[in-house]
Design an enzyme around this catalytic site. Structure first.
Site, PDB file in Angstrom:
ATOM      1  N   LYS A   1     -36.494 -70.155 -48.513  1.00 27.51           N
ATOM      2  CA  LYS A   1     -36.907 -68.935 -49.214  1.00 27.51           C
ATOM      3  C   LYS A   1     -37.492 -67.880 -48.262  1.00 27.51           C
ATOM      4  O   LYS A   1     -37.831 -68.186 -47.106  1.00 27.51           O
ATOM      5  CB  LYS A   1     -37.910 -69.310 -50.314  1.00 27.51           C
ATOM      6  CG  LYS A   1     -37.293 -70.176 -51.425  1.00 27.51           C
ATOM      7  CD  LYS A   1     -38.289 -70.405 -52.564  1.00 27.51           C
ATOM      8  CE  LYS A   1     -37.662 -71.220 -53.677  1.00 27.51           C
ATOM      9  NZ  LYS A   1     -38.595 -71.403 -54.829  1.00 27.51           N
TER      10      LYS A   1
ATOM     11  N   TYR B   1     -31.281 -67.617 -61.180  1.00 27.12           N
ATOM     12  CA  TYR B   1     -32.461 -68.103 -61.893  1.00 27.12           C
ATOM     13  C   TYR B   1     -32.398 -67.802 -63.399  1.00 27.12           C
ATOM     14  O   TYR B   1     -33.434 -67.839 -64.072  1.00 27.12           O
ATOM     15  CB  TYR B   1     -33.728 -67.508 -61.280  1.00 27.12           C
ATOM     16  CG  TYR B   1     -34.172 -68.212 -60.015  1.00 27.12           C
ATOM     17  CD1 TYR B   1     -34.539 -69.563 -60.031  1.00 27.12           C
ATOM     18  CD2 TYR B   1     -34.242 -67.540 -58.802  1.00 27.12           C
ATOM     19  CE1 TYR B   1     -34.951 -70.215 -58.874  1.00 27.12           C
ATOM     20  CE2 TYR B   1     -34.667 -68.175 -57.635  1.00 27.12           C
ATOM     21  CZ  TYR B   1     -35.015 -69.513 -57.688  1.00 27.12           C
ATOM     22  OH  TYR B   1     -35.433 -70.167 -56.541  1.00 27.12           O
TER      23      TYR B   1
ATOM     24  N   ASN C   1     -42.886 -70.892 -52.230  1.00 27.55           N
ATOM     25  CA  ASN C   1     -43.003 -72.316 -51.895  1.00 27.55           C
ATOM     26  C   ASN C   1     -41.881 -72.811 -50.969  1.00 27.55           C
ATOM     27  O   ASN C   1     -41.525 -73.980 -50.977  1.00 27.55           O
ATOM     28  CB  ASN C   1     -43.124 -73.161 -53.163  1.00 27.55           C
ATOM     29  CG  ASN C   1     -41.947 -72.993 -54.100  1.00 27.55           C
ATOM     30  OD1 ASN C   1     -40.984 -72.313 -53.764  1.00 27.55           O
ATOM     31  ND2 ASN C   1     -42.015 -73.612 -55.263  1.00 27.55           N
TER      32      ASN C   1
ATOM     33  N   HIS D   1     -35.945 -74.111 -52.207  1.00 28.51           N
ATOM     34  CA  HIS D   1     -35.358 -74.463 -53.502  1.00 28.51           C
ATOM     35  C   HIS D   1     -34.531 -75.718 -53.316  1.00 28.51           C
ATOM     36  O   HIS D   1     -33.924 -75.914 -52.273  1.00 28.51           O
ATOM     37  CB  HIS D   1     -34.433 -73.341 -54.003  1.00 28.51           C
ATOM     38  CG  HIS D   1     -33.548 -73.789 -55.141  1.00 28.51           C
ATOM     39  ND1 HIS D   1     -33.975 -73.752 -56.444  1.00 28.51           N
ATOM     40  CD2 HIS D   1     -32.301 -74.334 -55.152  1.00 28.51           C
ATOM     41  CE1 HIS D   1     -33.013 -74.250 -57.220  1.00 28.51           C
ATOM     42  NE2 HIS D   1     -31.985 -74.605 -56.463  1.00 28.51           N
TER      43      HIS D   1
ATOM     44  N   GLU E   1     -24.693 -74.661 -58.544  1.00 32.25           N
ATOM     45  CA  GLU E   1     -25.393 -73.818 -57.563  1.00 32.25           C
ATOM     46  C   GLU E   1     -24.599 -73.695 -56.265  1.00 32.25           C
ATOM     47  O   GLU E   1     -24.555 -72.619 -55.653  1.00 32.25           O
ATOM     48  CB  GLU E   1     -26.793 -74.383 -57.314  1.00 32.25           C
ATOM     49  CG  GLU E   1     -27.691 -74.244 -58.544  1.00 32.25           C
ATOM     50  CD  GLU E   1     -29.045 -74.900 -58.416  1.00 32.25           C
ATOM     51  OE1 GLU E   1     -29.831 -74.818 -59.373  1.00 32.25           O
ATOM     52  OE2 GLU E   1     -29.337 -75.514 -57.355  1.00 32.25           O
TER      53      GLU E   1
HETATM   54  P1  ADP Z   1     -38.718 -76.100 -58.540  1.00 32.74           P
HETATM   55  O1  ADP Z   1     -38.353 -75.047 -57.518  1.00 32.74           O
HETATM   56  O2  ADP Z   1     -39.722 -77.094 -57.997  1.00 32.74           O
HETATM   57  O3  ADP Z   1     -37.508 -76.770 -59.153  1.00 32.74           O
HETATM   58  P2  ADP Z   1     -38.943 -74.587 -61.022  1.00 32.74           P
HETATM   59  O4  ADP Z   1     -37.484 -74.788 -61.182  1.00 32.74           O
HETATM   60  O5  ADP Z   1     -39.824 -74.959 -62.173  1.00 32.74           O
HETATM   61  O6  ADP Z   1     -39.507 -75.357 -59.735  1.00 32.74           O
HETATM   62  O7  ADP Z   1     -39.250 -73.064 -60.699  1.00 32.74           O
HETATM   63  C1  ADP Z   1     -38.377 -72.307 -59.885  1.00 32.74           C
HETATM   64  C2  ADP Z   1     -39.213 -71.494 -58.922  1.00 32.74           C
HETATM   65  O8  ADP Z   1     -39.975 -70.545 -59.669  1.00 32.74           O
HETATM   66  C3  ADP Z   1     -40.269 -72.276 -58.132  1.00 32.74           C
HETATM   67  O9  ADP Z   1     -39.745 -72.920 -56.989  1.00 32.74           O
HETATM   68  C4  ADP Z   1     -41.234 -71.167 -57.755  1.00 32.74           C
HETATM   69  O10 ADP Z   1     -40.748 -70.371 -56.675  1.00 32.74           O
HETATM   70  C5  ADP Z   1     -41.240 -70.330 -59.042  1.00 32.74           C
HETATM   71  N1  ADP Z   1     -42.296 -70.753 -59.963  1.00 32.74           N
HETATM   72  C6  ADP Z   1     -42.333 -71.882 -60.715  1.00 32.74           C
HETATM   73  N2  ADP Z   1     -43.452 -71.940 -61.464  1.00 32.74           N
HETATM   74  C7  ADP Z   1     -44.143 -70.801 -61.189  1.00 32.74           C
HETATM   75  C8  ADP Z   1     -45.393 -70.263 -61.644  1.00 32.74           C
HETATM   76  N3  ADP Z   1     -46.151 -70.902 -62.525  1.00 32.74           N
HETATM   77  N4  ADP Z   1     -45.793 -69.070 -61.124  1.00 32.74           N
HETATM   78  C9  ADP Z   1     -45.026 -68.401 -60.226  1.00 32.74           C
HETATM   79  N5  ADP Z   1     -43.836 -68.853 -59.763  1.00 32.74           N
HETATM   80  C10 ADP Z   1     -43.403 -70.046 -60.227  1.00 32.74           C
HETATM   81 MG    MG Z   2     -36.011 -75.938 -60.305  1.00 31.53          MG
END
Ligand code: ADP
Ligand code: MG
Length: 140
Positions: A11, A51, A114, A117, A128
């Site tokens: 990212k 997304y 974070n 992905h 994807e």
């Molecule tokens: P992951 O990436 O662990 O699969 P998700 O699919 O739930 O997590 O979410 C997609 C992305 O959205 C996350 O990697 C993060 O960048 C963002 N995200 C998820 N939850 C939050 C939140 N509560 N606040 C802000 N950004 C979030």
């Molecule tokens: Mg996810």
């Protein structure tokens, strides 16, 4: 256990801090092989489409803005049960909850920024991968 593929994104928070190599090394050290990789700057359309599953979530607009804020590296990873292996080395979505040694524990700045992905199922991995790569761009 079968060798499968998953989809990964390094990212913008990670590319900005020049962590492409460090993140890729962590993936490789975990037993994953990079079989496709390209650095792109996602368009709004790409981020929104990628997304779309999160469209109703409160963080959707911010997430799309973040994902288009700088370059990303999209990758196809191959390994034994690649989806789970990748999720294990990534760590929890929120770095505050991520296990020691995981990519998000080591590098993530926040729950949004974070660093990586990773697909959450074989089915979504296939969708994807096809979103960003032509079959001939993947060389196993
Ligand atoms: P992951 O990436 O662990 O699969 P998700 O699919 O739930 O997590 O979410 C997609 C992305 O959205 C996350 O990697 C993060 O960048 C963002 N995200 C998820 N939850 C939050 C939140 N509560 N606040 C802000 N950004 C979030
Ligand atoms: Mg996810």
């Amino acid at each position: 256990m079968a060798v499968t593929r998953t989809f990964s994104i390094i990212k913008p928070d990670a590319t900005r801090r020049n962590l492409t190599g460090a993140v890729t090394k962590a993936l490789e050290d975990a037993g994953l092989r990079v079989v496709a990789s390209k650095r792109i700057h996602m368009t709004n359309e790409q981020a929104g489409g990628f997304y779309a599953v999160h469209k109703e979530r409160p963080f959707y607009n911010d997430l799309c803005a973040f994902m288009t804020s700088g370059p990303v590296v999209v990758q196809v990873l191959e390994g034994e049960d690649a989806v789970k292996l990748n999720r294990d080395v990534m760590g929890a979505t929120n770095p505050a909850d991520a296990a020691e040694g995981t990519i998000r524990k080591l590098f993530a700045e926040s729950i949004e920024a974070n660093s990586v992905h990773g697909s959450d199922s074989d089915e979504n991995a296939a969708i994807e991968i096809a979103f960003f790569f032509k079959p001939e761009e993947i060389v196993g």
